[in-house]
Design a protein around this motif. Structure first.
Motif, mmCIF file in Angstrom:
data_model
loop_
_atom_site.group_PDB
_atom_site.id
_atom_site.type_symbol
_atom_site.label_atom_id
_atom_site.label_comp_id
_atom_site.label_asym_id
_atom_site.label_seq_id
_atom_site.Cartn_x
_atom_site.Cartn_y
_atom_site.Cartn_z
ATOM 1 N N VAL A 2 -13.269 -2.248 27.732
ATOM 2 C CA VAL A 2 -14.153 -3.652 26.453
ATOM 3 C C VAL A 2 -14.472 -4.710 27.713
ATOM 4 C CG1 VAL A 2 -13.957 -4.460 24.401
ATOM 5 C CG2 VAL A 2 -12.981 -2.800 24.308
ATOM 6 N N LEU A 3 -13.252 -5.349 28.260
ATOM 7 C CA LEU A 3 -13.617 -6.347 29.219
ATOM 8 C C LEU A 3 -15.278 -6.279 30.198
ATOM 9 C CD1 LEU A 3 -13.113 -9.292 28.886
ATOM 10 C CD2 LEU A 3 -11.519 -9.493 30.479
ATOM 11 N N ASP A 4 -14.848 -4.865 30.524
ATOM 12 C CA ASP A 4 -15.864 -4.692 32.036
ATOM 13 C C ASP A 4 -17.529 -4.431 31.207
ATOM 14 O OD1 ASP A 4 -14.122 -4.740 33.697
ATOM 15 O OD2 ASP A 4 -13.806 -3.107 33.987
ATOM 16 N N ARG A 5 -17.556 -4.533 29.567
ATOM 17 C CA ARG A 5 -18.765 -4.094 29.402
ATOM 18 C C ARG A 5 -19.614 -5.241 28.984
ATOM 19 N NH1 ARG A 5 -16.796 0.262 25.219
ATOM 20 N NH2 ARG A 5 -17.758 -1.188 23.730
ATOM 21 N N LYS A 6 -18.328 -6.130 28.430
ATOM 22 C CA LYS A 6 -18.642 -7.451 27.704
ATOM 23 C C LYS A 6 -19.792 -8.471 29.352
ATOM 24 C CE LYS A 6 -17.356 -11.961 25.745
ATOM 25 N NZ LYS A 6 -16.172 -12.725 25.142
ATOM 26 N N VAL A 7 -18.653 -8.449 30.178
ATOM 27 C CA VAL A 7 -19.061 -9.296 31.469
ATOM 28 C C VAL A 7 -20.794 -9.067 32.222
ATOM 29 C CG1 VAL A 7 -18.586 -9.560 33.739
ATOM 30 C CG2 VAL A 7 -16.840 -10.156 32.174
ATOM 31 N N LYS A 8 -20.759 -6.793 32.059
ATOM 32 C CA LYS A 8 -22.016 -6.702 32.417
ATOM 33 C C LYS A 8 -23.028 -6.875 31.093
ATOM 34 C CE LYS A 8 -24.502 -3.385 34.409
ATOM 35 N NZ LYS A 8 -25.862 -3.976 34.741
ATOM 36 N N ARG A 9 -22.681 -6.726 30.377
ATOM 37 C CA ARG A 9 -23.562 -7.375 29.189
ATOM 38 C C ARG A 9 -24.045 -8.330 29.408
ATOM 39 N NH1 ARG A 9 -20.831 -6.115 24.687
ATOM 40 N NH2 ARG A 9 -20.031 -8.245 24.556
ATOM 41 N N GLN A 10 -23.206 -9.769 29.284
ATOM 42 C CA GLN A 10 -23.388 -10.608 29.638
ATOM 43 C C GLN A 10 -24.569 -12.302 30.441
ATOM 44 O OE1 GLN A 10 -20.747 -13.084 28.441
ATOM 45 N NE2 GLN A 10 -20.323 -13.350 26.005
ATOM 46 N N SER A 11 -23.786 -10.993 31.025
ATOM 47 C CA SER A 11 -24.244 -11.105 32.782
ATOM 48 C C SER A 11 -26.326 -10.641 32.562
ATOM 49 C CB SER A 11 -24.405 -9.825 33.988
ATOM 50 O OG SER A 11 -24.954 -9.946 35.369
ATOM 51 N N ASP A 12 -26.338 -9.296 31.995
ATOM 52 C CA ASP A 12 -28.241 -8.720 32.063
ATOM 53 C C ASP A 12 -28.437 -9.500 30.936
ATOM 54 O OD1 ASP A 12 -27.593 -6.587 33.768
ATOM 55 O OD2 ASP A 12 -26.865 -5.720 31.775
ATOM 56 N N LEU A 32 -31.934 -5.787 25.503
ATOM 57 C CA LEU A 32 -30.979 -4.539 26.123
ATOM 58 C C LEU A 32 -30.504 -3.094 25.974
ATOM 59 C CD1 LEU A 32 -28.495 -7.620 25.083
ATOM 60 C CD2 LEU A 32 -29.221 -6.839 27.099
ATOM 61 N N LYS A 33 -30.969 -2.749 24.890
ATOM 62 C CA LYS A 33 -31.418 -1.064 24.393
ATOM 63 C C LYS A 33 -31.923 -0.636 25.851
ATOM 64 C CE LYS A 33 -29.425 -1.613 19.994
ATOM 65 N NZ LYS A 33 -29.164 -0.700 18.426
ATOM 66 N N GLU A 34 -32.631 -1.293 25.426
ATOM 67 C CA GLU A 34 -33.845 -0.442 26.851
ATOM 68 C C GLU A 34 -33.234 -0.302 28.207
ATOM 69 O OE1 GLU A 34 -37.379 -2.673 27.627
ATOM 70 O OE2 GLU A 34 -38.041 -1.442 25.149
ATOM 71 N N ILE A 35 -32.145 -0.940 28.981
ATOM 72 C CA ILE A 35 -31.474 -0.954 29.634
ATOM 73 C C ILE A 35 -29.622 -0.635 30.202
ATOM 74 C CG2 ILE A 35 -32.538 -2.493 31.530
ATOM 75 C CD1 ILE A 35 -30.600 -4.825 30.418
ATOM 76 N N GLY A 36 -29.760 0.009 28.498
ATOM 77 C CA GLY A 36 -28.221 0.966 28.362
ATOM 78 C C GLY A 36 -27.794 0.255 27.031
ATOM 79 N N HIS A 37 -27.675 -0.454 27.178
ATOM 80 C CA HIS A 37 -26.024 -1.797 26.097
ATOM 81 C C HIS A 37 -26.904 -1.167 24.467
ATOM 82 C CE1 HIS A 37 -25.113 -3.606 28.935
ATOM 83 N NE2 HIS A 37 -26.375 -4.250 29.715
ATOM 84 N N LYS A 38 -25.469 -0.861 23.997
ATOM 85 C CA LYS A 38 -25.387 -0.438 22.409
ATOM 86 C C LYS A 38 -25.378 -1.440 21.610
ATOM 87 C CE LYS A 38 -25.038 4.092 23.840
ATOM 88 N NZ LYS A 38 -24.308 5.149 25.350
ATOM 89 N N GLU A 39 -25.032 -2.930 21.511
ATOM 90 C CA GLU A 39 -24.600 -3.319 20.847
ATOM 91 C C GLU A 39 -25.455 -3.518 20.133
ATOM 92 O OE1 GLU A 39 -21.976 -2.919 24.780
ATOM 93 O OE2 GLU A 39 -24.107 -3.940 24.062
ATOM 94 N N ASN A 40 -24.892 -4.036 18.686
ATOM 95 C CA ASN A 40 -26.138 -4.694 17.161
ATOM 96 C C ASN A 40 -26.118 -6.286 17.653
ATOM 97 O OD1 ASN A 40 -23.585 -6.686 16.862
ATOM 98 N ND2 ASN A 40 -22.479 -4.499 15.425
ATOM 99 N N LEU A 41 -27.106 -6.924 17.061
ATOM 100 C CA LEU A 41 -27.266 -8.031 16.068
ATOM 101 C C LEU A 41 -26.348 -8.856 16.567
ATOM 102 C CD1 LEU A 41 -30.156 -9.262 16.392
ATOM 103 C CD2 LEU A 41 -30.232 -9.596 14.780
ATOM 104 N N SER A 42 -25.450 -8.494 16.536
ATOM 105 C CA SER A 42 -24.228 -9.695 15.393
ATOM 106 C C SER A 42 -23.644 -10.293 16.978
ATOM 107 C CB SER A 42 -23.227 -9.260 14.514
ATOM 108 O OG SER A 42 -23.624 -8.524 13.459
ATOM 109 N N THR A 43 -23.454 -9.259 18.053
ATOM 110 C CA THR A 43 -22.845 -9.046 18.720
ATOM 111 C C THR A 43 -23.746 -10.269 19.913
ATOM 112 O OG1 THR A 43 -21.727 -7.036 18.817
ATOM 113 C CG2 THR A 43 -21.478 -7.795 20.804
ATOM 114 N N ILE A 44 -24.595 -9.583 19.918
ATOM 115 C CA ILE A 44 -25.441 -10.448 20.842
ATOM 116 C C ILE A 44 -25.738 -11.460 20.013
ATOM 117 C CG2 ILE A 44 -28.185 -10.360 21.896
ATOM 118 C CD1 ILE A 44 -26.254 -7.949 22.979
ATOM 119 N N SER A 45 -25.245 -11.792 19.086
ATOM 120 C CA SER A 45 -25.848 -13.039 19.086
ATOM 121 C C SER A 45 -24.106 -13.855 19.330
ATOM 122 C CB SER A 45 -25.417 -13.410 17.646
ATOM 123 O OG SER A 45 -25.698 -14.475 16.876
ATOM 124 N N ARG A 46 -23.163 -13.311 19.079
ATOM 125 C CA ARG A 46 -22.104 -13.958 19.821
ATOM 126 C C ARG A 46 -22.427 -14.124 20.831
ATOM 127 N NH1 ARG A 46 -19.935 -10.425 15.858
ATOM 128 N NH2 ARG A 46 -19.615 -8.821 17.546
#
Length: 176
Positions: A2-12, A32-46
């Protein structure tokens, strides 16, 4: 994982903010969805809050001023890693040039003087002022070299040098 996904997502997210213009968080989520991330608006807001990225009072989402300063400092630190500082007693020589070619002149002088064995640093101002920083022990030699190139020495030891001028006849005065 989960931490690896978060680091990758935040880097993106950082890469997207640096390269794109996003007016809303929904646009960021879509990118972000166009490059493979599936997180929702709340997660991205955080994530945006953690990364010091906001859109308040701005046309587009961008880094906060403090985050931008931090990024700039990191960039400068990386650039400076390959730089060297010299600790010597410096003397300065000032030149005035046409602002249109002052940068070219300063660069050319710095290269030329380096080939002559002088360590010189140059700075150019927007009005055509060129500052040459030279080792104090070699400043007289650098000045002689500049004069030999045709640069006029209009100020020596705090006194203005005199220029030779032709005497003009006064047309109003009648000669006998």
């Amino acid at each position: 994982m989960v931490l690896d996904r978060k680091v990758k997502r935040q880097s993106d997210i950082v890469k997207l903010i640096q390269t794109g213009k996003f007016k809303t968080q929904r646009e960021i989520v879509k990118a972000l969805k166009e490059i493979g991330h599936k997180e929702n608006l709340s997660t991205i807001s955080r994530d945006l809050k953690e990364l010091n990225i906001d859109g308040k009072g701005k046309e587009y989402y961008d880094f906060t001023d403090s985050k931008r300063k931090e990024i700039e400092r990191e960039r400068l630190t990386k650039l400076i890693e390959d730089s060297h500082a010299y600790n010597s007693s410096l003397s300065t020589l000032w030149l005035r040039a046409n602002p249109d070619y002052a940068t070219v002149l300063a660069t050319s002088l710095e290269r030329y003087l380096a080939k002559q064995g002088f360590e010189v640093g140059t700075m150019v101002g927007p009005t055509g002022t060129i500052l040459l920083g030279v080792d104090k022990d070699r400043s007289a030699d650098v000045l002689k070299e500049l004069i030999s190139l045709g640069i006029r020495n209009e100020r020596t030891h705090g006194t203005t040098a005199t220029k030779k001028t032709k005497k003009r006849k006064n047309p109003a005065r009648k000669e006998n």
